[in-house]
Design an enzyme around this catalytic site. Structure first.
Site, PDB file in Angstrom:
ATOM      1  N   GLU A  11       0.805  -1.213   0.000  1.00  7.72           N
ATOM      2  CA  GLU A  11       0.000   0.000   0.000  1.00  7.72           C
ATOM      3  C   GLU A  11       0.845   1.274   0.000  1.00  7.72           C
ATOM      4  OE1 GLU A  11      -3.500  -2.334   2.461  1.00  7.72           O
ATOM      5  OE2 GLU A  11      -2.463  -0.670   3.415  1.00  7.72           O
ATOM      6  N   ASP A 197     -11.646  -7.738  -1.572  1.00  8.97           N
ATOM      7  CA  ASP A 197     -12.469  -8.940  -1.464  1.00  8.97           C
ATOM      8  C   ASP A 197     -13.844  -8.521  -0.975  1.00  8.97           C
ATOM      9  OD1 ASP A 197     -12.694  -9.701   1.664  1.00  8.97           O
ATOM     10  OD2 ASP A 197     -10.721  -8.844   1.267  1.00  8.97           O
TER      11      ASP A 197
END
Length: 229
Positions: A11, A197
């Protein structure tokens, strides 16, 4: 100076790759990277997983670096059934879904004996992130409540309960801690989460595959925010 936090190395790697005049330093045993990004002085760090890590790192950013605002970027599991993998949620507020003092008569998510348990994001930063998001990912950005807990959610029943109880858009493990630390110090914040997800039991299949894609999207949004500031 602007503080930028990610929970995982994926990230922040893209952000670090774009950082100019980069300097790495350690404060309180934590690694921070300072430099210039799109003309702004920034400090970037990887806080690790979980609310305690996130709160500590946020406080160090405020105390040691004097940041004027905090942007938290990363991935999350979707709770809103309209969200798909790769979509982006911009926090309108954050709440800890795993706070449970119902045995003493407090509603779930309520922190006892304080006046606030849900932490609104800064409206100007929310709008800036939403505008940047529409440029980076047209039609795939939604504002909503971010739920945080020290749990990786991968159960459809839990997803349904979190959605019904808290009206959360997505769930992750850090945002509400960042939000609370910022609120206690009067520092504006926003959380930007790309869906890796659907928090429904398919995470073992989706998470690794889509973390890189989601991180790329978060990077594009943060970069565009800094260009617009």
């Amino acid at each position: 100076m602007i503080g930028i936090i990610g929970a995982m190395q994926e990230e922040i790697d893209l952000l670090l790759g774009s950082l100019q005049d980069a300097v790495e330093m350690n404060r309180s045993g934590i690694r921070f990277h300072t430099g210039t990004l799109h003309g702004h002085q920034v400090v970037i760090c990887k806080c690790g997983v979980g609310k305690v890590n996130a709160a500590v790192y946020t406080q160090v950013l405020i105390d040691r670096f004097g940041v004027s605002k905090v942007i938290f970027t990363g991935v999350a599991g979707a709770l809103d059934p309209e969200l798909d993998i790769g979509d982006v949620v911009i926090s309108t507020s954050c709440l800890q879904h795993d706070v449970d003092v119902t045995a003493l008569g407090f509603p779930k998510g309520v922190i006892p004996y304080q006046d606030k348990s849900e932490w609104p994001a800064d409206e100007a930063l929310v709008q800036l992130a939403a505008t940047a998001g529409e440029k980076a990912a047209p039609g795939r950005v939604k504002k909503g409540k971010v739920l945080s807990g020290d749990q990786f959610i991968a159960d459809r029943d839990v997803v349904r309960r979190l959605r019904e109880t808290f009206e959360g858009a997505c769930t992750e493990m850090e945002g509400a801690a960042v939000a609370q630390a910022c609120a206690m110090n009067g520092v504006p914040y926003v959380v930007i989460r790309s869906m890796s997800d659907k928090a429904d039991g398919s995470a073992s299949v989706n998470f690794a595959e889509f973390t890189v894609e989601a991180s790329n999207r978060s990077f594009a949004i943060v970069s565009e925010m800094l260009r617009q500031l």
